[in-house]
Design an enzyme around this catalytic site. Sequence first.
Site, PDB file in Angstrom:
ATOM      1  CG  ASN A   1      34.613  10.010  -4.039  1.00  0.00           C
ATOM      2  OD1 ASN A   1      35.122   8.901  -4.114  1.00  0.00           O
ATOM      3  ND2 ASN A   1      33.366  10.250  -4.378  1.00  0.00           N
TER       4      ASN A   1
ATOM      5  NE  ARG B   1      37.742  12.123  -6.569  1.00  0.00           N
ATOM      6  CZ  ARG B   1      36.474  11.793  -6.794  1.00  0.00           C
ATOM      7  NH1 ARG B   1      35.536  12.734  -6.824  1.00  0.00           N
ATOM      8  NH2 ARG B   1      36.124  10.535  -6.982  1.00  0.00           N
TER       9      ARG B   1
HETATM   10  C1  UD1 Z   1      31.300   3.036  -8.883  1.00  0.00           C
HETATM   11  C2  UD1 Z   1      30.276   2.479  -9.852  1.00  0.00           C
HETATM   12  C3  UD1 Z   1      29.228   3.545 -10.116  1.00  0.00           C
HETATM   13  C4  UD1 Z   1      28.586   3.976  -8.830  1.00  0.00           C
HETATM   14  C5  UD1 Z   1      29.637   4.404  -7.831  1.00  0.00           C
HETATM   15  C6  UD1 Z   1      28.988   4.628  -6.493  1.00  0.00           C
HETATM   16  C7  UD1 Z   1      31.494   0.943 -11.255  1.00  0.00           C
HETATM   17  C8  UD1 Z   1      32.091   0.715 -12.590  1.00  0.00           C
HETATM   18  N1  UD1 Z   1      30.949   2.109 -11.050  1.00  0.00           N
HETATM   19  O1  UD1 Z   1      31.923   4.123  -9.508  1.00  0.00           O
HETATM   20  O2  UD1 Z   1      28.249   3.042 -11.008  1.00  0.00           O
HETATM   21  O3  UD1 Z   1      27.671   5.024  -9.064  1.00  0.00           O
HETATM   22  O4  UD1 Z   1      30.649   3.400  -7.671  1.00  0.00           O
HETATM   23  O5  UD1 Z   1      29.900   5.198  -5.604  1.00  0.00           O
HETATM   24  O6  UD1 Z   1      31.492   0.042 -10.433  1.00  0.00           O
HETATM   25  N2  UD1 Z   1      37.654  -0.373  -5.924  1.00  0.00           N
HETATM   26  C9  UD1 Z   1      38.489  -1.436  -5.720  1.00  0.00           C
HETATM   27  N3  UD1 Z   1      39.258  -1.877  -6.745  1.00  0.00           N
HETATM   28  C10 UD1 Z   1      39.209  -1.310  -7.966  1.00  0.00           C
HETATM   29  C11 UD1 Z   1      38.329  -0.221  -8.162  1.00  0.00           C
HETATM   30  C12 UD1 Z   1      37.562   0.224  -7.131  1.00  0.00           C
HETATM   31  O7  UD1 Z   1      38.559  -1.985  -4.623  1.00  0.00           O
HETATM   32  O8  UD1 Z   1      39.922  -1.786  -8.837  1.00  0.00           O
HETATM   33  C13 UD1 Z   1      36.835   0.095  -4.815  1.00  0.00           C
HETATM   34  C14 UD1 Z   1      37.151   1.495  -4.402  1.00  0.00           C
HETATM   35  O9  UD1 Z   1      38.131   1.497  -3.361  1.00  0.00           O
HETATM   36  C15 UD1 Z   1      35.820   1.995  -3.883  1.00  0.00           C
HETATM   37  C16 UD1 Z   1      34.822   1.236  -4.709  1.00  0.00           C
HETATM   38  O10 UD1 Z   1      35.504   0.124  -5.232  1.00  0.00           O
HETATM   39  O11 UD1 Z   1      35.606   1.690  -2.540  1.00  0.00           O
HETATM   40  C17 UD1 Z   1      34.221   2.061  -5.827  1.00  0.00           C
HETATM   41  O12 UD1 Z   1      35.262   2.447  -6.677  1.00  0.00           O
HETATM   42  P1  UD1 Z   1      35.277   3.863  -7.349  1.00  0.00           P
HETATM   43  O13 UD1 Z   1      36.463   3.985  -8.201  1.00  0.00           O
HETATM   44  O14 UD1 Z   1      35.054   4.905  -6.342  1.00  0.00           O
HETATM   45  O15 UD1 Z   1      33.997   3.713  -8.265  1.00  0.00           O
HETATM   46  P2  UD1 Z   1      33.272   4.853  -9.037  1.00  0.00           P
HETATM   47  O16 UD1 Z   1      34.049   5.223 -10.222  1.00  0.00           O
HETATM   48  O17 UD1 Z   1      32.911   5.913  -8.092  1.00  0.00           O
END
Ligand code: UD1
Length: 511
Positions: free
Chosen positions: A240, A19
């Site tokens: 985001n 995004r």
């Molecule tokens: C996640 C939480 C959600 C919370 C939110 C807060 C989970 C399943 N959900 O959701 O409950 O309210 O954060 O912002 O955890 N990342 C990785 N590797 C991955 C996936 C993500 O490093 O495979 C990192 C992303 O870069 C980011 C963070 O983890 O910094 C959160 O990932 P994101 O996809 O934004 O999580 P949300 O879906 O927002």
Amino acid sequence: MSPVRPAAVVVLAAGEGTRMKSATTPKVLHTLAGRSLVGHVVEASRRLDPQELVVVVGHGRDQVTAHLSELDPAAVTVVQEQQNGTGHAVRVAVDALAEQGREPSGTVVVVCGDTPLLTTATLAALVDTHQAEGNAVTVLSAVVPDPTGYGRIVRVIGDNTVQQIVEHKDASEAQRAIAEINSGVYAFDGKLLREALGGLTTDNSQGEEYLTDTLTLLREAGHRVAAVAAGDHREILGINDRVQLAEARRLFNERTLEAWMRAGVTVVDPATTWVDVDVTLEPDAVLLPNTQLHGRTSVAAGAEVGPNCTLRDTRVEAGALVNNATCEGAVIGPKATVGPYTYLRPGTVLAARAKAGGFVEMKNAQVGEGSKVPHLSYVGDATIGEGANIGAATIFVNYDGVAKHHTTVGDHVRVGSDSMLVAPVTIGDGAYTAAGSVITEDVPHGAMAVARGRQRNITGWVTRRRAGSPAAEAAAAAERRTAQQGAAGDVQETAGPTAGQVEASNKETDQ
Ligand code: UD1
Ligand code: CA
């Protein structure tokens, strides 16, 4: 019980950040207040003094890793090849540590790399509560005005522990009405975390390993799972898109300015004043509207910066005045004055009470105590002594198209207006240069250097060559007036220089 140093902080920063819509910059490398998003998180985490600080990288890993090795060389980066979810990311990090025999056994803190407003104080309070309550996991929650998109905290009625976290996409209508959300920050018991990570599945709407599911697994295994709400929900704002980035930048700046104001700095207009995180200000410094201080800029007591200034890596010493200026890598000495409309480039050092005035540009220039460059000048690659005055529109001609050369100007020198000082050249102490000179040779101490064409007046030229023009008419009218005045017996003195003045000026320009 005093808190135990965390075994590890794991920073999740592998996500793509689609995004942000950036072709060049991974999400966590976007900046606010002079520091990357992940830089803010790493800095706040580092101050918790964990035994290990691990950053999980994926998208843009080369850029992010290079950035981290500069920012915090002690941080370990672990690559998550495919972004299979937050739970998977933590598993990759913990496994990498275990492989090196550094498996974290105490408290493991997990944070997201895109929450730049999170403070060390909040993290420390989370760790405190987590350890004091003997929880398997403690999640940092927040009650927010709009919980859309976040995971919701489903609490157990009665004992105030947490039943589960439900992702927005997986939540029922009733669960979506919950305003308490998961910030994505947790303190885990390291050993129990490892066990729970082993039990994660991808059985959810996004087909990912959710870190949030570890809470359910741990509770079901009979452990205590709790949530603590952040005092200020804005602190957990995750970035985001660029709208949220701007919002976070504003909030961060407000926080920074508030702290400086409480420390004794006057900020006339906080809405238009931007101060980076590494800037230092002394009490009684004054920041006027529309001022931006970047990098390692410092402003000492009693100095005034603004309005309309952009300073980067610039030191402003006590009592200096900087007005409408752009300065980079400059030192502005005590009570020196800069501006308006002044550009100071790297290597500019103004000593006490020196002046860089209107429409003046300087680069790699040392200006001695009390020396003035008041108007419309370029000073590049120069050393100017004390008490010198550089006349308006003087250019230090430092570049011959191939190399830069140095100019040295002595103490108490008077450089005439519109001089060109062609480097390399030295003007001796107490020397003068005549206005309009092109100085190509060294000037001895105390000499007057004149290097310009001699003036020649071709009388009557306009009457002959521009007959009938307004100029010719004006000249004719002036001649008629002079003739009448002569007839009336008036003396010459008011119409032109006296014989004595002509003699003096001829002497000055004689070589
Ligand atoms: C996640 C939480 C959600 C919370 C939110 C807060 C989970 C399943 N959900 O959701 O409950 O309210 O954060 O912002 O955890 N990342 C990785 N590797 C991955 C996936 C993500 O490093 O495979 C990192 C992303 O870069 C980011 C963070 O983890 O910094 C959160 O990932 P994101 O996809 O934004 O999580 P949300 O879906 O927002
Ligand atoms: Ca997501």
